[in-house]
Scaffold this motif. Sequence first.
Motif, mmCIF file in Angstrom:
data_model
loop_
_atom_site.group_PDB
_atom_site.id
_atom_site.type_symbol
_atom_site.label_atom_id
_atom_site.label_comp_id
_atom_site.label_asym_id
_atom_site.label_seq_id
_atom_site.Cartn_x
_atom_site.Cartn_y
_atom_site.Cartn_z
ATOM 1 N N ASP A 1 1.638 -7.646 5.128
ATOM 2 C CA ASP A 1 2.970 -8.316 5.009
ATOM 3 C C ASP A 1 3.594 -8.823 6.961
ATOM 4 O O ASP A 1 3.118 -8.809 7.756
ATOM 5 N N ASP B 1 -9.270 1.132 -1.719
ATOM 6 C CA ASP B 1 -9.395 -0.403 -1.975
ATOM 7 C C ASP B 1 -10.061 -1.556 -1.156
ATOM 8 O O ASP B 1 -9.092 -2.451 -1.487
ATOM 9 N N THR C 1 -3.503 0.247 -5.329
ATOM 10 C CA THR C 1 -3.257 -1.018 -4.764
ATOM 11 C C THR C 1 -4.318 -2.025 -4.643
ATOM 12 O O THR C 1 -4.893 -2.060 -3.804
ATOM 13 N N GLU D 1 -6.969 7.174 -2.027
ATOM 14 C CA GLU D 1 -6.418 6.348 -2.631
ATOM 15 C C GLU D 1 -6.847 5.967 -4.213
ATOM 16 O O GLU D 1 -7.207 5.486 -4.708
ATOM 17 N N SER E 1 8.704 -2.522 5.685
ATOM 18 C CA SER E 1 8.388 -2.274 3.653
ATOM 19 C C SER E 1 9.171 -3.592 3.188
ATOM 20 O O SER E 1 9.931 -3.280 2.758
ATOM 21 N N PRO E 2 8.329 -3.885 2.443
ATOM 22 C CA PRO E 2 8.742 -4.686 1.013
ATOM 23 C C PRO E 2 8.702 -3.708 -0.041
ATOM 24 O O PRO E 2 8.889 -4.222 -0.882
ATOM 25 N N SER E 3 8.328 -2.305 0.352
ATOM 26 C CA SER E 3 7.847 -1.324 -1.310
ATOM 27 C C SER E 3 8.558 -0.356 -0.886
ATOM 28 O O SER E 3 9.476 0.374 -1.296
ATOM 29 N N ASP F 1 -1.483 -0.992 7.007
ATOM 30 C CA ASP F 1 -0.372 0.356 6.786
ATOM 31 C C ASP F 1 0.063 0.064 8.093
ATOM 32 O O ASP F 1 0.290 1.464 8.695
ATOM 33 N N ASP G 1 -9.576 3.920 3.327
ATOM 34 C CA ASP G 1 -8.860 3.590 1.910
ATOM 35 C C ASP G 1 -9.772 2.634 1.007
ATOM 36 O O ASP G 1 -10.486 1.517 1.735
ATOM 37 N N HIS H 1 -5.491 -3.221 3.350
ATOM 38 C CA HIS H 1 -3.724 -3.543 3.921
ATOM 39 C C HIS H 1 -3.650 -3.255 5.149
ATOM 40 O O HIS H 1 -4.795 -2.296 5.928
ATOM 41 N N HIS I 1 2.681 5.335 1.717
ATOM 42 C CA HIS I 1 1.664 4.795 2.216
ATOM 43 C C HIS I 1 1.421 3.238 2.738
ATOM 44 O O HIS I 1 0.080 3.571 3.504
ATOM 45 N N GLY I 2 2.342 2.735 3.211
ATOM 46 C CA GLY I 2 2.081 1.272 3.392
ATOM 47 C C GLY I 2 2.727 1.398 5.111
ATOM 48 O O GLY I 2 2.521 0.427 6.112
ATOM 49 N N ASN J 1 3.446 -0.925 8.392
ATOM 50 C CA ASN J 1 5.202 -1.547 8.085
ATOM 51 C C ASN J 1 6.108 -0.163 8.368
ATOM 52 O O ASN J 1 5.220 0.756 8.888
ATOM 53 N N GLU K 1 4.089 -6.785 9.838
ATOM 54 C CA GLU K 1 2.876 -6.120 10.088
ATOM 55 C C GLU K 1 2.125 -7.233 10.645
ATOM 56 O O GLU K 1 1.047 -6.963 12.195
HETATM 57 N N1 LYS Z 1 1.832 -3.158 2.076
HETATM 58 C C1 LYS Z 1 1.890 -2.517 0.678
HETATM 59 C C2 LYS Z 1 3.027 -1.978 1.291
HETATM 60 O O1 LYS Z 1 3.590 -1.746 2.349
HETATM 61 C C3 LYS Z 1 0.800 -2.247 0.000
HETATM 62 C C4 LYS Z 1 0.793 -1.126 1.033
HETATM 63 C C5 LYS Z 1 -0.044 0.192 0.605
HETATM 64 C C6 LYS Z 1 -1.225 0.853 1.091
HETATM 65 N N2 LYS Z 1 -1.999 1.932 0.278
HETATM 66 O O2 LYS Z 1 3.991 -1.666 -0.061
#
Ligand code: LYS
Length: 293
Positions: free
Chosen positions: A172, A222, A234, A265, A127-129, A120, A220, A118, A133-134, A122, A175
């Motif tokens: 995203d 991931d 994630t 992570e 941020s969609p979430s 990171d 990370d 990702h 951590h994003g 945002n 981003e």
């Molecule tokens: N881009 C997504 C968010 O902002 C996933 C982020 C994952 C970070 N480790 O939620």
Amino acid sequence: MIGVPMDMGADRRGVDMGPSAIRYASVKEKLNSLGYEVEDLGNLQVPTPESYSVGQQQLKYLREIASVNRELADQVSEIKNRRRFPLILGGDHSIAIGTVAGVAKHHKKMGLIWFDAHGDLNTAETSPSGNIHGMPLSVSLGLGHPDLVEIGGFQPKVQPENIVIIGARQLDEGERKLIRDRGIKVFTMHDIDRLGMGPIMEETLKIVSDGTDGVHLSLDLDGIDPNEAPGVGTPVAGGMTYRESHLAMELLAESEVLTSAEFVEVNPILDTENKTANMAVALIGSVFGEKTL
Ligand code: LYS
């Protein structure tokens, strides 16, 4: 070495056990075998999400995350005062806010390598979430909530031209825009497929060491393919292979530019027999100079 059992920056519970899993995978023994003397400062105190209210939906657990990162920044800075190499074990990636704040204080200009699926990048707005951590990379650039951006007492911590993101395959919209607007160098998985990790690391090392007096690695797990590193918060298909990620670490070791690192992570709950923590320790071995011959 400091562990930060943080999982308030992510939705899925389990990354709080990451530091423990990495220790269990013998990180200290690995570093000792390479000739390093390791001082394990233990874990930072991190609150349990169940005992707190999530707060703003677009910045979940802002207050708690800010407070842990302030403490982390102080401790990391103290390690730097003692002229030692900070190695931080996560924990979700929101802890990079504190690590980067702590190390950046000691460098006039710092390079930053961000290994991640990702961006990171945002902010609360994009941020969609709402998961912090994003957001750590945008926070390090001085973008986001003041309680995060101002940790360490100065901002920004890094300049866009000294950052390289490697392994990206899920960005995203906000981003992507930020990457374009600020001209941040991103090596996506597509680039890794086409160019190969060798040339990518050569270019990365040029960018992060151009006029800088320190380089931080924020890795990370991931970023690595979920086949090799299934235990992450994630996961995204199509990541770096075992060898690609090791080659990157080996070339980093050879360059001798690194001044601090964090590995984040790792989620033992989603893992199989601690495979991902073992991977983290193997990568730590490579980045600290472990060689086949
Ligand atoms: N881009 C997504 C968010 O902002 C996933 C982020 C994952 C970070 N480790 O939620």
